[in-house]
Enzyme design. Sequence first.
Site, short mmCIF file in Angstrom:
data_model
loop_
_atom_site.label_atom_id
_atom_site.label_comp_id
_atom_site.label_asym_id
_atom_site.label_seq_id
_atom_site.Cartn_x
_atom_site.Cartn_y
_atom_site.Cartn_z
N VAL A 123 0.81 -1.23 0.00
CA VAL A 123 0.00 0.00 0.00
C VAL A 123 0.84 1.28 0.00
O VAL A 123 0.32 2.36 -0.23
CB VAL A 123 -1.00 0.04 1.19
CG1 VAL A 123 -1.99 -1.11 1.12
CG2 VAL A 123 -0.27 0.07 2.53
N ASN B 76 -7.14 -1.56 6.20
CA ASN B 76 -6.75 -2.28 7.42
C ASN B 76 -5.24 -2.47 7.54
O ASN B 76 -4.73 -2.59 8.66
CB ASN B 76 -7.46 -3.64 7.42
CG ASN B 76 -6.85 -4.61 8.40
OD1 ASN B 76 -7.11 -4.54 9.60
ND2 ASN B 76 -5.99 -5.51 7.91
N SER C 55 -7.67 2.82 16.06
CA SER C 55 -7.11 2.16 17.26
C SER C 55 -7.60 2.94 18.48
O SER C 55 -8.08 4.06 18.35
CB SER C 55 -5.59 2.21 17.18
OG SER C 55 -4.99 1.86 18.41
N TYR D 115 3.13 5.44 15.89
CA TYR D 115 1.87 4.69 15.72
C TYR D 115 0.70 5.54 16.20
O TYR D 115 -0.34 5.64 15.55
CB TYR D 115 1.96 3.37 16.49
CG TYR D 115 0.79 2.44 16.28
CD1 TYR D 115 0.70 1.65 15.14
CD2 TYR D 115 -0.24 2.35 17.22
CE1 TYR D 115 -0.37 0.79 14.94
CE2 TYR D 115 -1.31 1.50 17.03
CZ TYR D 115 -1.37 0.72 15.90
OH TYR D 115 -2.44 -0.14 15.70
N SER E 225 0.00 8.16 13.68
CA SER E 225 -0.62 7.62 12.46
C SER E 225 -2.10 7.31 12.70
O SER E 225 -2.95 7.57 11.84
CB SER E 225 0.12 6.37 11.97
OG SER E 225 -0.17 5.22 12.77
N LYS E 226 -2.43 6.76 13.86
CA LYS E 226 -3.82 6.38 14.10
C LYS E 226 -4.70 7.59 14.42
O LYS E 226 -5.90 7.59 14.11
CB LYS E 226 -3.90 5.32 15.19
CG LYS E 226 -3.30 3.97 14.78
CD LYS E 226 -4.04 3.36 13.57
CE LYS E 226 -3.53 1.98 13.21
NZ LYS E 226 -4.22 1.40 12.04
P1 NAI Z 1 -1.32 -8.32 11.37
O1 NAI Z 1 0.14 -8.09 11.43
O2 NAI Z 1 -1.88 -9.62 11.80
O3 NAI Z 1 -1.84 -8.04 9.88
C1 NAI Z 1 -1.45 -6.90 9.17
C2 NAI Z 1 -1.40 -7.26 7.70
O4 NAI Z 1 -1.01 -6.08 6.99
C3 NAI Z 1 -0.36 -8.35 7.38
O5 NAI Z 1 -0.95 -9.35 6.59
C4 NAI Z 1 0.70 -7.60 6.61
O6 NAI Z 1 1.37 -8.38 5.63
C5 NAI Z 1 -0.09 -6.47 5.99
N1 NAI Z 1 0.75 -5.36 5.59
C6 NAI Z 1 1.79 -4.81 6.28
N2 NAI Z 1 2.39 -3.88 5.56
C7 NAI Z 1 1.72 -3.80 4.38
C8 NAI Z 1 1.86 -3.03 3.21
N3 NAI Z 1 2.86 -2.13 3.08
N4 NAI Z 1 1.00 -3.21 2.20
C9 NAI Z 1 0.01 -4.14 2.30
N5 NAI Z 1 -0.17 -4.92 3.37
C10 NAI Z 1 0.67 -4.75 4.40
O7 NAI Z 1 -1.94 -7.12 12.19
P2 NAI Z 1 -3.42 -6.84 12.76
O8 NAI Z 1 -3.31 -6.81 14.21
O9 NAI Z 1 -4.41 -7.69 12.11
O10 NAI Z 1 -3.59 -5.33 12.31
C11 NAI Z 1 -4.53 -4.90 11.34
C12 NAI Z 1 -4.84 -3.43 11.59
O11 NAI Z 1 -5.44 -3.31 12.87
C13 NAI Z 1 -3.63 -2.52 11.60
O12 NAI Z 1 -3.97 -1.29 10.97
C14 NAI Z 1 -3.37 -2.30 13.07
O13 NAI Z 1 -2.72 -1.07 13.31
C15 NAI Z 1 -4.80 -2.28 13.59
N6 NAI Z 1 -4.92 -2.50 15.01
C16 NAI Z 1 -4.49 -3.69 15.56
C17 NAI Z 1 -4.61 -3.88 16.92
C18 NAI Z 1 -4.14 -5.12 17.58
O14 NAI Z 1 -4.09 -5.14 18.82
N7 NAI Z 1 -3.81 -6.18 16.88
C19 NAI Z 1 -5.19 -2.84 17.78
C20 NAI Z 1 -5.62 -1.66 17.10
C21 NAI Z 1 -5.48 -1.52 15.74
#
Ligand code: NAI
Length: 255
Positions: A64, A90, A144, A159, A162-163
Amino acid sequence: MPLLQNHIAVVTGAASGIGRAIAAGYAREGAQVTLLDVDGKGAEAAAQEIRDAGGLAESFALDVTKREDCIAVAKRVADQVGRVSILVNNAGINRRNGFTADPAAVLKDWQDIMAINLNGVFNVTQAFLEPLLAAKGRIVNIGSIQSFLHVRTPNSPAYTTSKHGVLGFTRALAAELGKHGVRVNAIGPGLIETPLNAAVRANDPGLVKIFMDHTPLGRAGKPEDIVGPAIFLASDLASYVTGTIVMADGGYRAI
Ligand code: NAI
């Protein structure tokens, strides 16, 4: 009738964690889902899982942060899949260095986190704007608890910034796109057990305790906990909901 019948949904970061769960949830509700991820193999595996369960899904590798690639993928989706009516921004990363840590590391965190978490949201939204306008679509951005506050530990200023930006972008777009019938909202997850924080959960029980001490529901979330809010915001159930953030944080922000 399924809540997202006749919709085409794009989910970024759909190979893992929250994005993967949302993609599967949308497919269960009848949407055709396009999974995008820098991890193209992971996105395809997730799409295959959806197809195996009887859903409609395809995947494309996409970083992205690469604006031109976002535009190219949007064109491929338009040609090969159809008119996108739901976009879930996401994809995201987190790193935990305080601002006073090693300056080179702090700078790299800042640049990488802004490139993915904020500029990535811009890139993908701009790339899919045309079909979303035409479809009177719905945009769901993953914010977040750090869209409002800094976690109760001295780390991750990039972070947090960004959020906060994701929430600001959500509001600005909602204000502008409302007259086109496009709704723009965010979800604010609390601590959700995904690979994003696996190392922290394994190595830093003190940090997890800080979260849990401030979580009325008394447990960490699972990716599935974010699916209901994501379906709601994308569906007609939320027909008069725009410019807001639905917290799915076990009550973290309430206390
Ligand atoms: P995760 O690490 O399981 O999944 C994130 C996905 O984004 C991965 O598949 C990764 O390959 C992909 N990704 C990373 N960089 C990328 C790029 N440059 N282009 C395309 N894809 C890319 O993480 P999770 O926890 O599922 O996070 C998803 C969203 O939720 C994020 O925006 C995170 O900031 C947000 N979030 C997560 C929380 C948590 O506690 N896990 C809490 C609050 C928000």
